[in-house]
Each structure stands twice: as structure tokens, then as C-alpha cells.
Design a protein around this motif. Structure first.
Motif, mmCIF file in Angstrom:
data_model
loop_
_atom_site.group_PDB
_atom_site.id
_atom_site.type_symbol
_atom_site.label_atom_id
_atom_site.label_comp_id
_atom_site.label_asym_id
_atom_site.label_seq_id
_atom_site.Cartn_x
_atom_site.Cartn_y
_atom_site.Cartn_z
ATOM 1 N N THR A 82 51.836 45.952 31.690
ATOM 2 C CA THR A 82 51.371 46.608 32.521
ATOM 3 C C THR A 82 49.695 47.090 32.108
ATOM 4 N N PHE A 116 47.275 44.432 32.760
ATOM 5 C CA PHE A 116 46.888 44.553 34.046
ATOM 6 C C PHE A 116 45.652 45.666 34.113
ATOM 7 N N ARG A 160 45.672 43.575 43.076
ATOM 8 C CA ARG A 160 47.047 43.682 42.487
ATOM 9 C C ARG A 160 48.095 44.445 43.312
ATOM 10 N N LEU A 177 47.048 40.013 40.975
ATOM 11 C CA LEU A 177 48.049 40.238 39.750
ATOM 12 C C LEU A 177 49.323 40.959 40.456
ATOM 13 N N ASP A 203 52.676 42.938 39.748
ATOM 14 C CA ASP A 203 53.568 43.693 38.931
ATOM 15 C C ASP A 203 54.809 43.914 39.153
#
Length: 257
Positions: free
Chosen positions: A41, A44, A80, A172, A174
Motif C-alpha cells: 500500500t 500506491f 484508485r 490501482l 488495493d
């Protein structure tokens, strides 16, 4: 499309990322995996400008974005989702998506205050686009429900739809499968493949569910203690001794074939 070169991120005396190098080719689904606390993370967060790396640089479509603000990076085409769902829970499904279109508004603050023709026309366009997205993803019938009242899997889907409303080139994701049951996970895999083709996207994916990673990723990077210890195809990663050791210490990796 995206390149991290020598990216190092320190928090006090803790090295969260150490000389990380990642290349994301346009049009691909790339996986980023590793044990808990490996720094996934954080990768990111440095891409999106939430953290500025101590060393190294990040380039997106040949532009250096290392020191850019998060909103500037979003405008350039990176969006994201989050490990923990971050919807506007007290807003409707429709309004969650409409909000995302506002990064591209052309009307001024004065136009919004006066609610003039320019403001009304543009807002009507965003409303139409938001409704079209919800129809594509099967959420249109629930457009007036509060986001918090959606089932878990649909909340995940809504968060992806909201990200798509920003018109990203690079998405992105997660841990999108976190908390999902097997049926929802299979639907998610199909959804990710669909949005890649439908919206001509490049996707960088963090995920602990190896069935997701192995089924949809074309290339995988493995982080351990903030360092990239392996990269390759799913088959190569599955057989890599360093990866096996990082996950299990010894023995078989345990991925599904």
C-alpha cells in the motif's frame, strides 16, 4: 506507462520501501503481492502523491510525477480504490459516482452559485454519464439507495465504478477481493477483466487472494520487507524459491493451479 525507479521511503528509522523498481506496461494487468507489512500500500501511496519518496522517482506516461500533488496525479489519469472501502456512505449510489466526475468541471464557482445555464448543462451531462456507468455495472436500479445499505460485494463494485468515473488510464486496485466469499471473488475476477477491455485500462492490483492474482495478472511483482524480491509471470512467481520462503518459510507455495 508507469515506472518506479529506485524508490525508497523512510518513516523515521523504518525503511518502508527500499530501492523499489516496477514497470507497468500499458494495457496490462499487473499484480503486486507480498506478506502483510511488505510495503504494498505504501507503493500506491507514493504513486498517488500521498507520500514523497526519500529517493528515486516515479514517471507516468513520460512525465515525472514524483513531487506532484494527489489531485494533479488524478487529473493526469491515475485513480484508485482502497483496501478498506471508502464510499460516501450517507450519499446515494448515484451521488457517489457523480462526485467523481467533478475533477473535470469547466464551470466556475460563480456559475455554481448562480446555477446558470453553463452549470446546469454540465451537471446534466455528469448525471447522464453516471447513470450510464451504473447501468453497465448493474447498479442503476439501486441508484437512489444510500451507499451504506448496499451488500458488501456491491459496495466494492460501486467503489470501482466511482474510480472509473474519473476517466483513468491507470487504475490501482488495493485488495478488491478482501472480505468476499468465493462467488463474489469469481464475479470480481470477471469484472476486472471486463473493465480492462471495456475501458481500455491498465491495472495495477494489490491482492492477497492468490486465485485472483494467478487468474488475471499477466505479470507479478513480489515485495518483502519493502524490497522487490521477484518479478515474472504467474507461473514463474509460483515456482520462485524466494517467494515461497517469504510466504511460508519453507515448503510448497500452495497456489491453486
Amino acid at each position: 506507462m508507469l515506472k518506479l525507479k529506485g524508490v525508497t521511503m523512510n518513516f523515521g528509522g523504518i525503511i518502508a520501501l527500499n530501492n523499489v523498481e516496477i514497470d507497468v506496461d500499458e494495457g496490462k494487468i499487473i499484480g503486486l503481492i507480498g506478506p502483510n507489512g511488505a510495503g504494498k500500500t505504501t507503493v500506491f501511496n507514493v504513486i498517488l502523491g500521498l507520500y514523497t519518496p526519500n529517493r528515486g522517482y516515479i514517471r507516468f506516461e513520460n512525465s515525472d510525477i514524483t513531487n506532484k500533488k494527489t489531485y494533479q496525479i488524478a487529473v493526469m489519469g491515475i485513480s484508485r480504490t482502497f483496501q478498506n472501502i471508502r464510499l460516501f456512505r450517507e450519499l446515494t449510489v448515484l451521488d457517489n459516482v457523480r462526485i467523481a466526475f467533478h475533477k473535470n468541471v469547466k464551470y466556475s464557482l460563480l456559475d455554481a452559485i448562480l446555477r446558470n445555464k453553463k452549470f446546469i448543462k454540465e451537471e446534466e451531462e455528469y448525471l447522464k454519464k453516471a447513470e450510464e456507468l451504473l447501468k453497465i455495472f448493474g447498479l442503476y436500479e439501486k441508484r437512489n439507495e444510500l451507499a451504506k445499505n448496499l451488500p458488501y460485494g456491491e459496495q466494492r463494485k460501486l467503489e470501482i465504478v466511482r474510480a472509473l468515473a474519473t476517466s483513468p488510464k491507470l487504475l490501482l486496485l488495493d485488495e478488491p477481493a478482501a472480505g468476499m466469499n468465493p462467488q463474489e471473488t469469481q464475479e470480481l475476477k470477471n469484472l476486472i477483466k471486463f473493465i480492462k477491455e471495456k475501458f481500455n485500462l491498465t491495472i495495477l492490483l494489490i491482492e492477497h487472494d492468490m486465485s485472483v492474482v494467478m487468474d488475471i495478472c499477466e505479470r507479478i511483482y513480489v515485495l518483502d520487507y519493502g524490497e522487490v524480491i521477484a518479478e515474472g509471470t504467474p507461473v514463474e512467481i509460483k515456482r520462485n524459491p524466494r517467494v515461497i520462503k517469504a510466504y511460508l518459510g519453507e515448503g510448497d507455495f500452495g497456489f491453486a493451479s
